[in-house]
Design an enzyme around this catalytic site. Structure first.
Site, PDB file in Angstrom:
ATOM      1  N   CYS A 289      -6.123  -6.732   5.089  1.00 12.60           N
ATOM      2  CA  CYS A 289      -7.521  -6.450   6.114  1.00 12.60           C
ATOM      3  C   CYS A 289      -8.309  -8.178   4.865  1.00 12.60           C
ATOM      4  O   CYS A 289      -9.356  -7.681   5.711  1.00 12.60           O
ATOM      5  CB  CYS A 289      -8.042  -5.283   5.685  1.00 12.60           C
ATOM      6  SG  CYS A 289      -6.902  -4.013   6.517  1.00 12.60           S
TER       7      CYS A 289
ATOM      8  N   GLU B  34       9.993  -5.804  -4.303  1.00 13.44           N
ATOM      9  CA  GLU B  34       9.318  -6.615  -3.085  1.00 13.44           C
ATOM     10  C   GLU B  34       9.767  -8.154  -3.208  1.00 13.44           C
ATOM     11  O   GLU B  34       9.613  -8.896  -3.786  1.00 13.44           O
ATOM     12  CB  GLU B  34       7.358  -6.353  -3.940  1.00 13.44           C
ATOM     13  CG  GLU B  34       6.626  -7.491  -3.194  1.00 13.44           C
ATOM     14  CD  GLU B  34       6.492  -7.514  -1.466  1.00 13.44           C
ATOM     15  OE1 GLU B  34       7.001  -8.015  -0.997  1.00 13.44           O
ATOM     16  OE2 GLU B  34       6.584  -6.135  -1.512  1.00 13.44           O
TER      17      GLU B  34
ATOM     18  N   ARG C 237     -25.376  13.776  24.920  1.00 11.09           N
ATOM     19  CA  ARG C 237     -25.856  14.256  25.803  1.00 11.09           C
ATOM     20  C   ARG C 237     -25.245  14.390  27.449  1.00 11.09           C
ATOM     21  O   ARG C 237     -25.556  14.633  28.440  1.00 11.09           O
ATOM     22  CB  ARG C 237     -27.744  14.497  25.519  1.00 11.09           C
ATOM     23  CG  ARG C 237     -28.074  14.870  24.392  1.00 11.09           C
ATOM     24  CD  ARG C 237     -29.348  14.710  23.977  1.00 11.09           C
ATOM     25  NE  ARG C 237     -30.243  15.461  25.340  1.00 11.09           N
ATOM     26  CZ  ARG C 237     -31.777  14.799  24.632  1.00 11.09           C
ATOM     27  NH1 ARG C 237     -32.026  14.167  23.959  1.00 11.09           N
ATOM     28  NH2 ARG C 237     -31.737  15.484  25.831  1.00 11.09           N
TER      29      ARG C 237
ATOM     30  N   TRP D 204     -33.004  10.746  17.691  1.00  3.37           N
ATOM     31  CA  TRP D 204     -31.570  11.208  18.426  1.00  3.37           C
ATOM     32  C   TRP D 204     -30.084   9.797  18.435  1.00  3.37           C
ATOM     33  O   TRP D 204     -31.035   8.834  18.646  1.00  3.37           O
ATOM     34  CB  TRP D 204     -31.754  11.645  20.324  1.00  3.37           C
ATOM     35  CG  TRP D 204     -31.781  12.797  20.227  1.00  3.37           C
ATOM     36  CD1 TRP D 204     -33.678  12.969  21.013  1.00  3.37           C
ATOM     37  CD2 TRP D 204     -31.424  13.790  20.976  1.00  3.37           C
ATOM     38  NE1 TRP D 204     -33.533  14.707  20.859  1.00  3.37           N
ATOM     39  CE2 TRP D 204     -32.466  15.273  21.098  1.00  3.37           C
ATOM     40  CE3 TRP D 204     -29.832  13.769  20.654  1.00  3.37           C
ATOM     41  CZ2 TRP D 204     -31.899  15.976  21.515  1.00  3.37           C
ATOM     42  CZ3 TRP D 204     -28.932  15.735  21.207  1.00  3.37           C
ATOM     43  CH2 TRP D 204     -30.133  16.856  20.501  1.00  3.37           C
TER      44      TRP D 204
ATOM     45  N   ALA E 155       0.942  -0.952  -0.203  1.00  7.88           N
ATOM     46  CA  ALA E 155      -0.152  -0.337  -0.045  1.00  7.88           C
ATOM     47  C   ALA E 155       0.887   0.876   0.039  1.00  7.88           C
ATOM     48  O   ALA E 155       0.979   2.311  -0.996  1.00  7.88           O
ATOM     49  CB  ALA E 155      -0.980  -0.260   0.941  1.00  7.88           C
TER      50      ALA E 155
END
Length: 457
Positions: free
Chosen positions: A46, A36, A447, A439, A12
């Site tokens: 993954c 590589e 909250r 909510w 990657a």
């Protein structure tokens, strides 16, 4: 005059850097040579548990860009070639062709180190016996699948209960194995606080995955044929026809260490915001071999994730190619699943907050993924940490069913913006009964955290 960029590592970070540099500079301006040591380039590690579990048909589906595709873009990618030394003063690397057995030096003007990570293998007797598998590369995945096909028994032991451990437990369960997970931790998923890990433990037991906590593996036992037959802890033995190691990874920085490059406390390379190795103007590093800045704690941290690796590569490639980019840091966001249970976290755990000297409050709420009356509404638990004095959000953990995990992205953005839990309560999130209660669960937690901060004075 043409410069040469040498990239160590073809996955990657390394190939993202090479590709981005090539977009910005032509072959006449910049020669790119990449090494590589494996058989595959630019692949998704993954996805290996889902390949093993049968959700993904084959290795080819996990490869984003083949060596031939990279070479067609004028990147000289040399597969099965391992870099064995970096000569920093001489600006060259020594590489060994693993098929031919030959070695040669290659000079560089600019160097990218993207050597990734290696599985953490506990130093216990029998750990290298046939039938014991790490899961880090596509080669590892192929070896595990070959072993599954040859193994007559149906008992599997997974050592470790982090992301890879629980995902591999699911994959083996899907293949009809009797699965036991052994973890040294108080609960599975040590990236969560123990109270949230307990929810994962309960769900794994309900799925038929036996999970043994506080279990330190002392030995891998073998039969007369030399293959694994059981895993021993200090308390018991667990029969095994196959063992998978999910004990995490460590930075693969042996080359960098030998070259005298700067390493952090976890052994990862240290870089600046441009991903340039500190103290070296022509060397960059990215991916699972580096430490990064934790934006919440303000400290360097090792967080090996493919999302980061690709971003590192883009930043490195831009800077090598003559543009300018930075990687500011991370908040530590990750999601996983075991069967239909979704697990997510971002920011600090209680342990992390204590280690950096933060005073905090915590709240935990129970809610649902959709309006309670809407079909398919599934329960979820949200835990939130906030700084005691300021109310700044410090971390969020979520365990629930469908629709739970990706809600952590709300918290990841709030952490990056250094929002308080009180300011989060006013976030204008999307609502309709099929998607959320009026909510949202994250706002319900915000909250409650706001009230806890006020109560704490």
């Amino acid at each position: 005059m043409s410069e040469r960029l040498v990239v160590i590592g073809g996955d990657a970070a390394g190939m993202s850097a090479a590709s981005q540099a090539r977009r910005l500079r032509s072959g006449g301006e910049l020669e790119i040579v990449a090494f590589e040591r494996g058989h595959f380039s630019s692949y998704s590690a993954c996805g290996i548990p889902y390949w093993v579990g049968g959700d993904v048909a084959g290795a080819a589906e996990l490869i984003a860009r083949s060596p031939e595709e990279h070479r067609a873009r004028d990147i000289d990618l040399r597969m099965r070639t391992e870099v064995t030394a970096i000569d920093v003063p001489g600006q060259r690397v020594l590489a060994r062709d693993l098929e031919a057995g030959t070695e040669s030096w290659t000079g560089f003007d600019k160097l990218v180190i993207a050597t990734g990570a290696r599985p953490a293998r506990p130093p216990i007797p029998g750990i290298d016996a046939p039938g014991v598998h790490g899961v880090q590369t596509l080669d590892d995945g192929r070896a595990l699948l070959d072993s599954l096909a040859r193994t007559p028994g149906r008992r599997a032991v997974v050592v470790g209960a982090g992301y890879i451990g629980v995902e591999m437990a699911e994959a083996l369960l899907a293949r009809g194995y009797e699965v036991t997970v052994l973890t040294r931790g108080e609960q599975p998923m040590a990236t969560l606080d123990p109270d949230m890990g307990r929810l994962v433990h309960r769900a794994m037991d309900g799925l038929g995955i036996r999970t043994v906590v506080s279990a330190a593996v002392t030995k891998v036992l073998t039969g007369d044929d030399g293959r694994v037959r059981a895993v021993a802890t200090d308390a018991a033995e667990y029969p095994a026809d196959l063992v998978v190691l999910g004990t995490g990874v460590v930075p693969e920085t042996s080359l960098a260490r030998s070259a005298g490059l700067p390493l952090g406390t976890s052994g990862g390379l240290l870089t600046d915001l441009a991903m340039r190795v500190r103290g070296h103007g022509n060397i960059w590093a990215g991916g699972d071999c580096v430490e990064v800045l934790d934006l919440v704690s303000g400290r360097e941290r090792y967080v090996p994730l493919g999302t980061h690796a690709n971003k590192h590569g883009q930043v490195i490639g831009a800077n090598v190619g003559g543009d300018y980019a930075t990687f500011p840091g991370v908040v530590g966001t990750a999601v996983s699943k075991v069967c239909d249970l979704e697990i997510a976290r971002t920011g600090l755990r209680e342990k992390d907050a204590r280690e950096v000297g933060l005073r905090y409050v915590t709240v935990t709420i129970e809610s649902t993924s959709r309006a309670g009356y809407y079909p398919g509404a599934a329960p979820m638990t949200v835990k939130m940490l906030a700084e005691r004095r300021t109310g700044r959000l410090l971390g969020v953990q979520i365990v629930g069913r469908e629709g739970a995990a990706k809600r952590v992205d709300i918290a990841a953005v709030a952490l990056t913006a250094r929002m308080t839990v009180e300011s989060m309560t006013a976030l204008d999130l999307g609502y309709a009964p099929p998607f959320s209660p009026v909510w949202d669960p994250v706002l319900v937690a915000a909250r409650k955290a706001t009230a806890a901060v006020r109560a704490a004075g």
